[in-house]
Scaffold this motif. Structure first.
Motif, mmCIF file in Angstrom:
data_model
loop_
_atom_site.group_PDB
_atom_site.id
_atom_site.type_symbol
_atom_site.label_atom_id
_atom_site.label_comp_id
_atom_site.label_asym_id
_atom_site.label_seq_id
_atom_site.Cartn_x
_atom_site.Cartn_y
_atom_site.Cartn_z
ATOM 1 N N SER A 68 -7.852 8.898 7.228
ATOM 2 C CA SER A 68 -8.588 7.873 7.964
ATOM 3 C C SER A 68 -7.892 6.520 7.940
ATOM 4 C CB SER A 68 -9.984 7.713 7.368
ATOM 5 O OG SER A 68 -9.906 7.268 6.015
ATOM 6 N N GLY A 69 -6.833 6.397 7.137
ATOM 7 C CA GLY A 69 -6.135 5.130 7.007
ATOM 8 C C GLY A 69 -6.590 4.302 5.813
ATOM 9 N N GLU A 70 -7.577 4.777 5.070
ATOM 10 C CA GLU A 70 -8.052 4.051 3.895
ATOM 11 C C GLU A 70 -7.008 4.125 2.787
ATOM 12 O OE1 GLU A 70 -11.690 4.304 0.605
ATOM 13 O OE2 GLU A 70 -11.789 5.455 2.481
ATOM 14 N N PRO A 71 -6.626 2.976 2.195
ATOM 15 C CA PRO A 71 -5.582 2.995 1.160
ATOM 16 C C PRO A 71 -6.064 3.644 -0.132
ATOM 17 C CG PRO A 71 -6.514 0.797 1.354
ATOM 18 C CD PRO A 71 -7.094 1.602 2.480
ATOM 19 N N LEU A 72 -5.169 4.437 -0.739
ATOM 20 C CA LEU A 72 -5.483 5.111 -1.994
ATOM 21 C C LEU A 72 -4.702 4.534 -3.173
ATOM 22 C CD1 LEU A 72 -5.671 8.844 -0.890
ATOM 23 C CD2 LEU A 72 -7.535 7.445 -1.785
ATOM 24 N N ARG A 73 -3.594 3.874 -2.896
ATOM 25 C CA ARG A 73 -2.812 3.242 -3.956
ATOM 26 C C ARG A 73 -2.232 1.939 -3.432
ATOM 27 N NH1 ARG A 73 0.345 8.609 -6.167
ATOM 28 N NH2 ARG A 73 -1.296 9.349 -7.562
ATOM 29 N N ALA A 74 -2.118 0.982 -4.337
ATOM 30 C CA ALA A 74 -1.547 -0.305 -3.964
ATOM 31 C C ALA A 74 -0.894 -0.939 -5.178
ATOM 32 C CB ALA A 74 -2.612 -1.235 -3.394
ATOM 33 N N VAL A 75 0.103 -1.754 -4.917
ATOM 34 C CA VAL A 75 0.754 -2.549 -5.957
ATOM 35 C C VAL A 75 0.708 -4.015 -5.518
ATOM 36 C CG1 VAL A 75 2.873 -3.042 -7.217
ATOM 37 C CG2 VAL A 75 2.280 -0.674 -6.665
ATOM 38 N N TYR A 130 0.859 -1.187 0.000
ATOM 39 C CA TYR A 130 0.000 0.000 0.000
ATOM 40 C C TYR A 130 0.893 1.234 0.000
ATOM 41 C CZ TYR A 130 -3.817 -3.180 1.117
ATOM 42 O OH TYR A 130 -4.733 -4.209 1.086
ATOM 43 N N LYS A 131 0.606 2.179 -0.928
ATOM 44 C CA LYS A 131 1.520 3.283 -1.187
ATOM 45 C C LYS A 131 1.037 4.648 -0.681
ATOM 46 C CE LYS A 131 4.466 0.840 -3.747
ATOM 47 N NZ LYS A 131 5.890 0.670 -3.407
ATOM 48 N N LEU A 132 -0.241 4.815 -0.509
ATOM 49 C CA LEU A 132 -0.783 6.124 -0.150
ATOM 50 C C LEU A 132 -2.076 5.914 0.623
ATOM 51 C CD1 LEU A 132 -0.400 9.242 -0.600
ATOM 52 C CD2 LEU A 132 -1.903 8.996 -2.590
ATOM 53 N N PHE A 133 -2.308 6.771 1.630
ATOM 54 C CA PHE A 133 -3.479 6.587 2.492
ATOM 55 C C PHE A 133 -4.203 7.913 2.720
ATOM 56 C CE2 PHE A 133 -0.335 3.417 3.545
ATOM 57 C CZ PHE A 133 -1.067 2.246 3.692
#
Length: 220
Positions: free
Chosen positions: A134-141, A128-131
């Motif tokens: 609130s801690g909700e992930p915005l980017r993932a690889v 997970y790259k960006l949050f």
């Protein structure tokens, strides 16, 4: 449609011979920028007594690995808002453990002109790259490695490059017909109803040029 961006697709099956309906599908949000195919030859390197070298006798081609990464962006920068965690869970659901069959699903990976691969998930990691605050992930690889799931007969057929017992992929072109493609691949045009069902076609007579079709393996 012709000219439409084609996304890498993973289809899940519950049967080891890939028969029956597709259980679920995962489509790449952004196509991989790199894809690695790894394979290994196995040799018998037994050395005779009193000799200084060994004759490498070929034994077999071991099941190969396919490694790639999936980028998921939930910021909307790509013009499309997606739920990152939902996409991650869709990948896990399609490729992971299936309690109904007590093992991971059997998979088909298809994209572009690459050989359609029958495989299973070997390993995966999620970064997970960006949050959001609130801690909700915005980017993932998602980095994943799949390994071939073909029996010896199928691997021999792949080496020969053609067999109705393999999964094939075709881009439908002007002048093509589904029965005609079935005749080319299976040697029998009568398989078109099954192929239409697998590809969820409402009518086998009204297929748009540029449509990718999957032709599953059959026993002839």
């Amino acid at each position: 449609m012709a000219g439409e961006l084609e996304k890498l697709k993973i289809q899940a099956y519950t049967e080891p011979d890939y028969s029956g309906a597709v259980l679920s599908e995962f489509h790449a949000y952004v196509n991989p920028s790199e894809l690695t195919l790894a394979y290994e030859m196995e040799y018998d390197s037994a050395q005779g007594s009193g000799t200084t070298g060994s004759r490498m006798e070929f034994k077999q081609i071991k099941p190969g690995d396919l490694s790639l990464s999936f980028f998921i962006d939930g910021t909307g920068a790509n013009g499309k808002l997606v739920d990152v965690q939902q996409q991650v869970e869709a990948f896990q659901s399609t490729t992971g453990y299936n309690g109904d069959i007590h093992r991971p699903n059997y998979l088909i990976v298809a994209w572009g002109s690459l050989q359609v691969r029958r495989c299973i998930l070997k390993s995966a990691s999620i970064a997970y790259k960006l949050f959001k605050p609130s801690g909700e992930p915005l980017r993932a690889v998602i980095s994943a490695t799949f390994t071939d799931n073909s029996d010896d007969e199928t691997r021999v057929a792949i080496a020969q490059d053609q067999s109705p017992d393999l999964t094939h992929s075709r881009i439908f072109k002007d002048g093509d017909t589904l029965p005609g493609l079935c005749q080319q691949i299976y040697g029998q045009a009568g398989y078109y109803p099954q192929v239409a069902r697998i590809n969820q076609l409402s009518s086998f007579r009204d297929i748009k040029p540029g449509t990718r079709l999957i032709f599953p393996p059959v026993k002839t």
